[in-house]
Enzyme design. Structure first.
Site, PDB file in Angstrom:
ATOM      1  N   TYR A  55       0.857  -1.201   0.000  1.00 51.55           N
ATOM      2  CA  TYR A  55       0.000   0.000   0.000  1.00 51.55           C
ATOM      3  C   TYR A  55       0.881   1.235   0.000  1.00 51.55           C
ATOM      4  O   TYR A  55       1.852   1.295   0.761  1.00 51.55           O
ATOM      5  CB  TYR A  55      -0.902   0.032   1.239  1.00 51.55           C
ATOM      6  CG  TYR A  55      -2.357  -0.056   0.868  1.00 51.55           C
ATOM      7  CD1 TYR A  55      -2.914   0.909   0.021  1.00 51.55           C
ATOM      8  CD2 TYR A  55      -3.164  -1.092   1.314  1.00 51.55           C
ATOM      9  CE1 TYR A  55      -4.233   0.829  -0.356  1.00 51.55           C
ATOM     10  CE2 TYR A  55      -4.484  -1.181   0.939  1.00 51.55           C
ATOM     11  CZ  TYR A  55      -5.021  -0.215   0.100  1.00 51.55           C
ATOM     12  OH  TYR A  55      -6.329  -0.292  -0.288  1.00 51.55           O
ATOM     13  N   GLU A  57      -0.491   4.842  -0.522  1.00 50.95           N
ATOM     14  CA  GLU A  57      -1.288   6.058  -0.783  1.00 50.95           C
ATOM     15  C   GLU A  57      -0.402   7.288  -0.600  1.00 50.95           C
ATOM     16  O   GLU A  57       0.368   7.374   0.361  1.00 50.95           O
ATOM     17  CB  GLU A  57      -2.481   6.119   0.163  1.00 50.95           C
ATOM     18  CG  GLU A  57      -3.596   5.199  -0.289  1.00 50.95           C
ATOM     19  CD  GLU A  57      -4.823   5.258   0.611  1.00 50.95           C
ATOM     20  OE1 GLU A  57      -4.841   6.064   1.556  1.00 50.95           O
ATOM     21  OE2 GLU A  57      -5.752   4.476   0.365  1.00 50.95           O
ATOM     22  N   ASP A 201      -5.749  13.995 -25.243  1.00 50.49           N
ATOM     23  CA  ASP A 201      -5.715  12.593 -24.817  1.00 50.49           C
ATOM     24  C   ASP A 201      -5.013  11.840 -25.955  1.00 50.49           C
ATOM     25  O   ASP A 201      -5.605  11.582 -27.001  1.00 50.49           O
ATOM     26  CB  ASP A 201      -7.152  12.098 -24.612  1.00 50.49           C
ATOM     27  CG  ASP A 201      -7.211  10.646 -24.177  1.00 50.49           C
ATOM     28  OD1 ASP A 201      -6.215   9.924 -24.376  1.00 50.49           O
ATOM     29  OD2 ASP A 201      -8.270  10.226 -23.685  1.00 50.49           O
ATOM     30  N   THR A 227      -3.116   6.530 -22.129  1.00 54.10           N
ATOM     31  CA  THR A 227      -3.011   5.194 -21.563  1.00 54.10           C
ATOM     32  C   THR A 227      -1.583   4.733 -21.831  1.00 54.10           C
ATOM     33  O   THR A 227      -0.843   5.369 -22.591  1.00 54.10           O
ATOM     34  CB  THR A 227      -3.985   4.199 -22.228  1.00 54.10           C
ATOM     35  OG1 THR A 227      -3.762   4.233 -23.630  1.00 54.10           O
ATOM     36  CG2 THR A 227      -5.422   4.544 -21.922  1.00 54.10           C
ATOM     37  N   LYS A 230      -1.490   0.890 -25.241  1.00 53.24           N
ATOM     38  CA  LYS A 230      -1.858   0.790 -26.662  1.00 53.24           C
ATOM     39  C   LYS A 230      -0.553   0.774 -27.475  1.00 53.24           C
ATOM     40  O   LYS A 230       0.237  -0.147 -27.321  1.00 53.24           O
ATOM     41  CB  LYS A 230      -2.808   1.933 -27.024  1.00 53.24           C
ATOM     42  CG  LYS A 230      -4.133   1.874 -26.225  1.00 53.24           C
ATOM     43  CD  LYS A 230      -5.126   2.887 -26.701  1.00 53.24           C
ATOM     44  CE  LYS A 230      -6.472   2.730 -26.031  1.00 53.24           C
ATOM     45  NZ  LYS A 230      -6.586   3.470 -24.761  1.00 53.24           N
ATOM     46  N   ARG A 236      -1.562  -2.140 -18.722  1.00 57.43           N
ATOM     47  CA  ARG A 236      -2.820  -1.407 -18.760  1.00 57.43           C
ATOM     48  C   ARG A 236      -2.778  -0.302 -17.693  1.00 57.43           C
ATOM     49  O   ARG A 236      -2.564  -0.586 -16.504  1.00 57.43           O
ATOM     50  CB  ARG A 236      -3.924  -2.415 -18.415  1.00 57.43           C
ATOM     51  CG  ARG A 236      -5.255  -2.195 -18.997  1.00 57.43           C
ATOM     52  CD  ARG A 236      -5.977  -3.522 -19.122  1.00 57.43           C
ATOM     53  NE  ARG A 236      -5.619  -4.096 -20.402  1.00 57.43           N
ATOM     54  CZ  ARG A 236      -6.106  -3.671 -21.566  1.00 57.43           C
ATOM     55  NH1 ARG A 236      -6.995  -2.700 -21.605  1.00 57.43           N
ATOM     56  NH2 ARG A 236      -5.718  -4.222 -22.685  1.00 57.43           N
TER      57      ARG A 236
HETATM   58  N1  DSN Z   1     -11.952   3.186 -26.482  1.00 59.62           N
HETATM   59  C1  DSN Z   1     -11.034   2.129 -26.224  1.00 59.62           C
HETATM   60  C2  DSN Z   1     -10.377   1.755 -27.487  1.00 59.62           C
HETATM   61  O1  DSN Z   1      -9.871   2.627 -28.184  1.00 59.62           O
HETATM   62  O2  DSN Z   1     -10.400   0.581 -27.817  1.00 59.62           O
HETATM   63  C3  DSN Z   1     -10.097   2.529 -25.234  1.00 59.62           C
HETATM   64  O3  DSN Z   1     -10.722   3.123 -24.160  1.00 59.62           O
END
Ligand code: DSN
Length: 434
Positions: A55, A57, A201, A227, A230, A236
């Protein structure tokens, strides 16, 4: 201790059998979901480590738990590598996902009910950019811009028009299904004109941006979110970044009347604002992935992702498919099935392709005549197959197989034949071949 671990493992058959099955599914198929990828063994190992037991925090040096000396170092390494990767001034590596990163930005920059402007979900946008069923659309006043019907590209004139008329406090660029480079400079100009915060984003193209193949949005945006799983090919998770030109301190005051730096507002918005304990095992895996992304080999990989996507898009068009916007600048493409197969829905097409071990997802196309459950489109991306080691010579072959399935999506014989060919080829490739 080791013996104990083995005993526990032996008792748990159900889940480990399922993990083996999922691995087999991944190995034998062609993975074309634009937002998916395969991580390296060292990223997997960091995620599956004892760091999950801790933990922590708070932030390095300021935790609410004892025993954080080691995880502090882990998180510091992750932060420093991410800063280097994008030339950022400040980062937060704790968001559990891209949507959580976005939520923290909303929390730091807006009050409930404030107006913001994002790309329409059915034109390629993301749920957390204003969908009425997401926190962003439920708690804030979402405004949208579209892509143009004739070009399939962002309608910047409309974006500016809505921005000037409605004066949103936040403008968001970024998408889930958009294959073109963005004009960040133009959006920043209108954001400055109306005094809005500009957030990008970059979740989808983050890896291509890290490799210098697409423009770094940190040069133009006040705040960037992403993210990590990808094109960036990490675990993730999510991150938030601030660029060098960010005007600090931002003029938001606390209830005590203090002006807070945007970095402090964002840190508080992640923890304790929207999350509790950080996932230090995932942060460690993020650090490993950022380290990989700083290598020359990662640049080569991203070049290949982009080349594969361009060749795949051309192969689709050569077979009479319509690609929205007529091509791709990044790793993805959106196919409008209506030109070639007017009666075929994305839903039926996705199901038939999955049966042939070709994984993709149905997707609405801009100005779609069908609902989000049926759709007229399919979205494809090349990050995952490129990690498997497939080069551009294989892209026309993949498109040929897809077309064979879509010509006759109800034929089991046809699907079985394609699946056998897919499996024969893919079983020869490692999951992570770079
Ligand atoms: N929207 C999802 C994608 O692009 O597959 C990711 O959040």
């Amino acid at each position: 201790m080791q013996a104990q671990t083995i005993i526990v493992m032996l008792k748990e058959n159900e889940i480990f059998d399922l993990i083996r099955r999922e691995r087999e599914r991944q190995v034998k198929g062609i993975e074309l979901i634009a937002s998916e990828n395969f991580v390296s063994e060292q990223v997997l190992q960091a995620m599956g480590s004892v760091l999950t037991n801790k933990y922590a925090e708070g932030y390095p040096g300021k935790r609410y738990y004892g025993g954080c000396e080691v995880v502090d170092l882990v998180e510091d390494v992750a932060r420093e590598r991410l800063k280097k990767l994008y030339n950022a001034e400040w980062v937060n590596v704790q968001p559990h996902s891209g949507a959580q990163a976005n939520m923290a930005v909303f929390m730091a920059c807006l009050q409930a009910g404030d107006k913001f402007l994002g790309l329409n979900l059915s034109h390629g946008g993301h749920l957390s950019h204003g969908s009425p069923v997401n926190f962003s659309g439920l708690m804030f006043h979402a405004l949208e811009y579209n892509v143009r019907e004739d070009t399939g590209r962002v309608d910047y004139d409309q974006l500016e028009q809505v921005a000037r008329a409605e004066r949103p406090k936040l403008i968001i660029a970024g998408a889930s299904a958009y294959s073109r480079e963005w004009d960040y400079a133009r959006i920043r100009r209108v954001a400055d004109e109306i005094g809005a915060i500009f957030m990008v984003d970059m979740a989808h193209p983050a890896g291509l941006i890290a490799a210098g193949l697409l423009e770094n949005p940190l040069k133009h945006a006040h705040i960037v979110t992403s993210t990590t799983h990808k094109t960036l090919r990490g675990p993730r998770g999510g991150v938030i970044l601030l660029g060098k030109d960010f005007p600090n301190p931002w003029g938001k005051t606390t209830p005590k009347g203090e002006v807070k730096m945007m970095s402090a507002l964002l840190d508080s918005a992640v923890f304790p604002g929207t999350q509790g304990g950080p996932l230090e095992h995932v942060i460690a895996a993020k650090a490993v992935a950022f380290g990989e992304a700083l290598t020359a080999g990662f640049k080569d990989y991203q070049h290949q992702v982009q080349r594969n996507a361009a060749v795949m898009a051309q192969a689709f068009m050569d077979k009479g498919y319509k690609i929205i916007s007529g091509g791709t600048d990044n790793h993805s493409m959106l196919v409008d099935l209506r030109t070639k197969y007017p009666d075929l829905t994305g839903k039926v097409a996705e199901k038939a392709l999955v049966a042939a071990d070709i994984t993709t997802n149905k997707n609405m196309v801009p100005f779609d005549s069908r609902s989000a459950f049926q759709t007229s489109g399919l979205r494809f991306g090349t990050p995952a197959i490129t990690t498997r080691g497939l080069k551009e010579d294989k892209m026309p072959w993949i498109v040929e197989l897809i077309d064979e399935v879509l010509q006759n999506p109800e034929s089991e014989t046809n699907i079985n034949k394609v699946r056998a060919e897919v499996n024969r080829e893919m079983l020869q490739h490692e999951l992570f071949a770079w």
